[in-house]
Design an enzyme around this catalytic site. Structure first.
Site, PDB file in Angstrom:
ATOM      1  N   ARG A 217       1.410  10.031   1.288  1.00  0.00           N
ATOM      2  CA  ARG A 217       2.000  10.963   2.251  1.00  0.00           C
ATOM      3  C   ARG A 217       3.246  11.627   1.696  1.00  0.00           C
ATOM      4  NH1 ARG A 217       1.587   7.217   7.486  1.00  0.00           N
ATOM      5  NH2 ARG A 217      -0.521   6.557   7.022  1.00  0.00           N
TER       6      ARG A 217
ATOM      7  N   GLU B  66       0.894  -1.171   0.000  1.00  0.00           N
ATOM      8  CA  GLU B  66       0.000   0.000   0.000  1.00  0.00           C
ATOM      9  C   GLU B  66       0.924   1.211   0.000  1.00  0.00           C
ATOM     10  OE1 GLU B  66      -2.787   0.149   3.369  1.00  0.00           O
ATOM     11  OE2 GLU B  66      -2.581   2.336   3.342  1.00  0.00           O
TER      12      GLU B  66
ATOM     13  N   LYS C 192     -10.528  -1.435   6.234  1.00  0.00           N
ATOM     14  CA  LYS C 192      -9.288  -1.313   7.012  1.00  0.00           C
ATOM     15  C   LYS C 192      -9.705  -0.972   8.444  1.00  0.00           C
ATOM     16  CE  LYS C 192      -5.306   1.865   7.139  1.00  0.00           C
ATOM     17  NZ  LYS C 192      -4.174   2.259   6.298  1.00  0.00           N
TER      18      LYS C 192
HETATM   19  C1  3PG Z   1      -1.360   3.614   7.829  1.00  0.00           C
HETATM   20  O1  3PG Z   1      -1.322   4.598   7.143  1.00  0.00           O
HETATM   21  O2  3PG Z   1      -1.973   2.609   7.491  1.00  0.00           O
HETATM   22  C2  3PG Z   1      -0.703   3.634   9.169  1.00  0.00           C
HETATM   23  O3  3PG Z   1      -0.110   4.828   9.469  1.00  0.00           O
HETATM   24  C3  3PG Z   1       0.273   2.539   9.358  1.00  0.00           C
HETATM   25  O4  3PG Z   1       0.415   2.396  10.706  1.00  0.00           O
HETATM   26  P1  3PG Z   1       1.754   1.848  11.343  1.00  0.00           P
HETATM   27  O5  3PG Z   1       2.839   2.797  10.945  1.00  0.00           O
HETATM   28  O6  3PG Z   1       1.507   1.836  12.832  1.00  0.00           O
HETATM   29  O7  3PG Z   1       1.989   0.476  10.793  1.00  0.00           O
END
Ligand code: 3PG
Length: 320
Positions: free
Chosen positions: A45, A41, A129
């Site tokens: 960002r 995924e 999700k």
């Molecule tokens: C996301 O965008 O799915 C989360 O920020 C991922 O979370 P994590 O960094 O705690 O795995």
């Protein structure tokens, strides 16, 4: 959507990636794929998101690449054009869900409450999700959510690590775990894709939890099987127990009453998820004796033999 759900479920892990430099995307895709996680995924960002998706698909066309942190329909449009096969949003975003559904693009919206899950159901979605998983109540919350919404599958993400991933994957309603822990940023920055590949392999093995279950000895007939099992009982105290086809001595030795698969016998390897292990090995080029597959009442795979023998032994997977 159902096809995507099956594919994500068969992989079990979805690395969440925020690449600063799209030039690294191809090598990263290869490392993950070779490590047994042909899925990612790629989040919006960073500005490198769309180009990273394009490069990952080019380097590994078989890889299931999606876009993450999709909060606007324009992002979904751009990502889909670059080759993204699914869109993930952190919250329940109607604009994104409606755009994707209207354009036949798979979408996995973020849900953290019963209200969110009901919205997803209204749109006919079967996979959401669960975000932010740990902060929103973790495994306990997911168990509660699955009571009323048994048809919904979840992809918990947010605070998932190698240490707690197993607790989530044990739940039937969990299709896969997402997380950034699978791709440490410092390793990507250093360009250390070998370590990333090895980490992926380790995480896959951790998820599948392989253990030796038993060794099957090919004996000519019941008398020979009784003799062999009896020896293990008298020497080591492994108690004999007979069934239709074999005599077990303890749980590790199975003396067959007639020669079975394997030149010398067979070895059974237990796993946390036989179905997922089967997909993993198929992707690695192994083949299976489909006719040997045994399914449980709920339709999940209970056991199956590899076509290939190892050291004269047929090998089969068995669900824990
Ligand atoms: C996301 O965008 O799915 C989360 O920020 C991922 O979370 P994590 O960094 O705690 O795995």
């Amino acid at each position: 959507m159902n096809e995507l759900l099956c594919e994500i479920e068969s992989i079990g892990m979805v690395p969440v990636i925020s690449l600063k430099d799209a030039e690294k995307a191809g090598a990263l895709a290869k490392a993950l794929s070779e490590g047994g996680i042909p899925c990612a995924e790629v989040t919006f960002r960073t500005d490198a998101c769309v180009e990273s998706i394009r490069r990952m698909k080019k380097a590994c066309p078989e890889m299931l690449v999606g876009a993450g942190t999709v909060t606007m329909k324009e992002q979904a449009e751009e990502a889909a054009k670059a080759g993204a096969k699914f869109m993930v949003s952190p919250g329940f975003n109607h604009e994104v869900v409606e755009y994707c559904m209207g354009h036949n693009i798979a979408v996995i919206p973020g849900c953290s409450s019963p209200t969110d899950v009901e919205q997803a159901m209204k749109y006919g979605l079967h996979l959401v999700k669960f975000f932010p998983a740990e902060a929103a109540g973790g495994v306990r919350m997911l168990k509660s959510l699955s009571g009323p919404y048994s048809g919904m599958k979840f992809m918990p993400t947010g605070g998932i690590t190698e240490a707690n991933m197993g607790e989530y994957l044990e739940l039937k309603q969990v299709a896969a775990c997402g997380g950034s822990f699978m791709v440490p940023e410092n390793l990507v920055e250093k360009g250390d894709f070998i370590t990333i590949r090895e980490m992926a392999k380790k995480a896959v093995h951790e998820m599948l939890g392989f253990e030796l279950a038993h060794i099957g000895l090919n004996m000519k007939n019941r008398d020979e099987a009784m003799l062999a099992a009896g020896m293990f009982e008298s020497v080591f105290g492994f108690q004999k127990s007979e069934n239709d086809n074999s005599i077990f001595a303890g749980s590790y030795i199975e003396a067959m009453k007639s020669p079975f698969l394997g030149e010398k016998g067979h070895i059974a390897v237990r796993t946390n998820d036989a179905g997922r292990a089967l997909s993993y090995f198929k992707r690695r080029g192994f083949s299976f004796r489909e006719e040997s597959a045994v399914y449980k009442m709920d339709g999940t795979l209970g056991a199956v033999y590899f076509r290939e023998e190892i050291g004269g032994f047929a090998v089969h997977l068995v669900q824990k």
